[in-house]
Design a protein around this motif. Sequence first.
Motif, short mmCIF file in Angstrom:
data_model
loop_
_atom_site.label_atom_id
_atom_site.label_comp_id
_atom_site.label_asym_id
_atom_site.label_seq_id
_atom_site.Cartn_x
_atom_site.Cartn_y
_atom_site.Cartn_z
N GLU A 112 0.88 -1.34 -0.33
CA GLU A 112 -0.25 -0.48 0.12
C GLU A 112 1.09 1.14 0.26
O GLU A 112 0.82 2.39 -0.37
N THR A 137 -8.75 11.55 -3.02
CA THR A 137 -10.10 10.42 -3.23
C THR A 137 -10.99 11.28 -3.64
O THR A 137 -12.12 10.98 -4.19
N SER A 141 -14.31 7.29 -4.50
CA SER A 141 -13.07 6.17 -4.73
C SER A 141 -13.89 5.09 -3.32
O SER A 141 -13.05 4.06 -3.23
N PHE A 142 -14.60 4.98 -2.38
CA PHE A 142 -15.16 4.11 -1.58
C PHE A 142 -16.79 3.12 -2.33
O PHE A 142 -16.76 2.85 -1.04
N ARG A 144 -18.79 1.25 -3.40
CA ARG A 144 -18.51 0.39 -5.15
C ARG A 144 -19.25 0.47 -6.51
O ARG A 144 -18.94 -0.17 -7.67
N LEU A 147 -16.81 1.66 -8.14
CA LEU A 147 -15.60 1.10 -8.24
C LEU A 147 -15.68 0.34 -9.66
O LEU A 147 -15.17 0.16 -10.48
N SER A 155 -11.04 -6.87 -4.91
CA SER A 155 -9.81 -6.75 -3.73
C SER A 155 -8.59 -5.29 -4.07
O SER A 155 -7.80 -5.10 -3.25
N GLU A 156 -9.06 -4.11 -5.15
CA GLU A 156 -7.90 -3.24 -5.52
C GLU A 156 -9.29 -1.92 -4.88
O GLU A 156 -10.10 -2.36 -4.67
N ARG A 157 -8.36 -0.80 -4.35
CA ARG A 157 -9.04 0.02 -3.50
C ARG A 157 -8.38 0.99 -4.53
O ARG A 157 -7.32 1.51 -5.09
#
Length: 188
Positions: A112, A137, A141-142, A144, A147, A155-157
Amino acid sequence: MTDTLSLLKLRRSVPPQFLAAPGPDAGQLDTLLTIAARVPDHGKLVPWRFIVFSGEGRAKAADVVAQAFAKRHPDARPEQIEFERNRLQAPVIVAVISRAAPHVKIPEWEQELSAGAVCMNLLIAAQAMGFGGSWLTNWFSFDRDVLDAFGLSGSERVAGFIHLGTPSSVPPDRDRPVLADIVTTYGA
């Protein structure tokens, strides 16, 4: 090396609302991403990747963000939705995606941190090339749905969205920490 030190002493973020066209062109962006990828990466895992948003892709991404906001806030006024859409207004935006995963030798934390180093290298290289940039961010960015629309696996952030362009104005520098407040010497 004095040029590098001078650049680092003056490095600062330029908020997206002060980033105008032109942003980096394809060749400049290749150079920037090549430099960004030159970071510590124990085990040569490459625990990050890039998504570039520019032109029509940036407009489509802004629509995704606006739609996600409207879905989460059904009572939102049109100007609130437009505000969210305008979060992606810089000419070029690079999402640095962390792919940190369990590894027998390399802790996820180090992976990270490597993604964070990519973000910082990208900002420094952009400034050295004459562009302004900002590492953000934001809520999406959080989210779903966002994303998934941007193609991130479960599993990616997002390590950061790096907003790039030509500074139309640069706000005054912020106060920096006093070293005496943040530095200790072990054993002293």
